[in-house]
Design a protein around this motif. Structure first.
Motif, short mmCIF file in Angstrom:
data_model
loop_
_atom_site.label_atom_id
_atom_site.label_comp_id
_atom_site.label_asym_id
_atom_site.label_seq_id
_atom_site.Cartn_x
_atom_site.Cartn_y
_atom_site.Cartn_z
N MET A 145 54.17 -33.44 -27.05
CA MET A 145 53.78 -32.88 -25.76
C MET A 145 53.28 -33.97 -24.81
O MET A 145 52.87 -35.06 -25.22
N GLU A 149 50.00 -31.61 -20.68
CA GLU A 149 50.12 -30.40 -21.50
C GLU A 149 49.00 -30.33 -22.53
O GLU A 149 48.49 -29.25 -22.83
N VAL A 167 53.07 -24.23 -25.10
CA VAL A 167 52.81 -25.33 -24.17
C VAL A 167 53.30 -24.95 -22.77
O VAL A 167 54.41 -24.43 -22.62
N GLY A 169 54.52 -26.54 -19.49
CA GLY A 169 54.98 -27.83 -19.01
C GLY A 169 55.15 -27.90 -17.51
O GLY A 169 54.47 -27.20 -16.75
#
Length: 293
Positions: A145, A149, A167, A169
């Motif tokens: 990541m 994030e 996550v 983004g």
């Protein structure tokens, strides 16, 4: 002389620095030396695009960097723009000449052995910060990541039963990243340690002792500090760990499309740069190991 009047124009009308003007002068001298070596009769006003292309190729053959060649070509372009305005030439010989494309540097990454040495062999401090920092490094290496994030990760984004991290983004695009038992243990240990120092509702998964989320600069510092213990790379950033995750996945036979999804890339082309990295490694191994390499 044409060159002298151009340099005088840069000084008096464009207020360029002496250093910049000197560079322009050197570039024009080099170009003149080249076209005179091709044909003594050539002048600045008589060369054509083929001569300019020949000069560019000769610079590349000398091993000049793409940035250097493009800068020299830019000097020549400015010179002929000036001559056109002064009606000293009818055609710009540089107009249709394209400089060399700058090569994109291959992603910098940490080798698996160095990451194992850091995460398995290094004794992290048995403090809140030490437990947190190790967990952060594990997350970067295990999920790929981005720094932003990780900073915005919340408690509810980590599903310990399904072993999945949600996550958010770029452009608020969400993706799910699976994780294994190893990361589960490390994250659980961090949450236990966090609860000892902060019992209130946290604004982020990774925090300071005060409950405030980490800043980008503090995350950079933590990653750089620990990577410095196992590598001598110039660049030691969270993004290097993202590169490391992708390169490691591909080196261990992961499909390119799968890595693209895990990284949150919109285009497969963006992910393909990591195949170049793994190929460079393959080339090095071949050159070192094969008797006829």
């Amino acid at each position: 002389m044409l060159k002298d009047s151009f340099l005088k124009y840069l000084l008096l009308e464009r207020n360029y620095s002496e250093k910049t003007i000197l560079s322009y002068g050197i570039d024009l001298d080099e170009f003149e030396a080249y076209f005179k070596s091709v044909d003594e009769e050539f002048e600045f006003t008589s060369v054509d695009a083929d001569v300019v292309r020949g000069w560019v190729l000769s610079l590349m053959d000398e091993g000049r960097a793409e940035t250097t060649v493009n800068r020299k070509l830019s000097s020549l372009r400015s010179f002929y723009h000036y001559l056109l305005r002064q009606k000293l030439v009818a055609v710009d010989p540089v107009a249709k000449v394209v400089g060399p494309k700058k090569k994109k540097p291959l992603p910098v990454f940490v080798r698996d052995e160095a990451m194992n040495q850091l995460l398995d062999g290094f004794e992290f401090p048995q403090t809140f910060e030490g437990v947190r920092d190790k967990a952060m490094l594990e997350v970067f290496y295990s999920t790929g990541m981005r720094r932003a994030e990780l900073i915005t990760l919340r408690d509810e984004d980590v599903d310990f039963s399904a072993l999945v991290i949600k996550v958010t983004g770029k452009r608020n695009k969400q993706r799910l990243i699976p994780f294994g038992d190893r990361l589960q243990e490390v994250l659980s240990a961090y949450l236990q340690e966090r609860a000892r120092f902060y019992s209130g509702e946290c604004e982020a998964f990774f925090i300071r002792k005060s409950g405030v989320r980490l800043s980008p600069s503090s995350v950079n510092y933590i990653v750089k500090r620990y990577l410095s213990k196992v590598v001598t790379l110039k660049k030691k950033s969270p993004h290097v760990l993202r590169h490391t995750f992708a390169t490691s996945m591909l080196n261990h036979q992961a499909e390119l499309e799968a890595v693209k999804e895990l990284l949150g890339h919109e285009s497969l082309t963006t992910t393909e740069v990591y195949t170049h990295t793994t190929f460079e490694e393959l080339k090095q191994v071949y050159e070192q190991a094969h008797p006829r390499a």
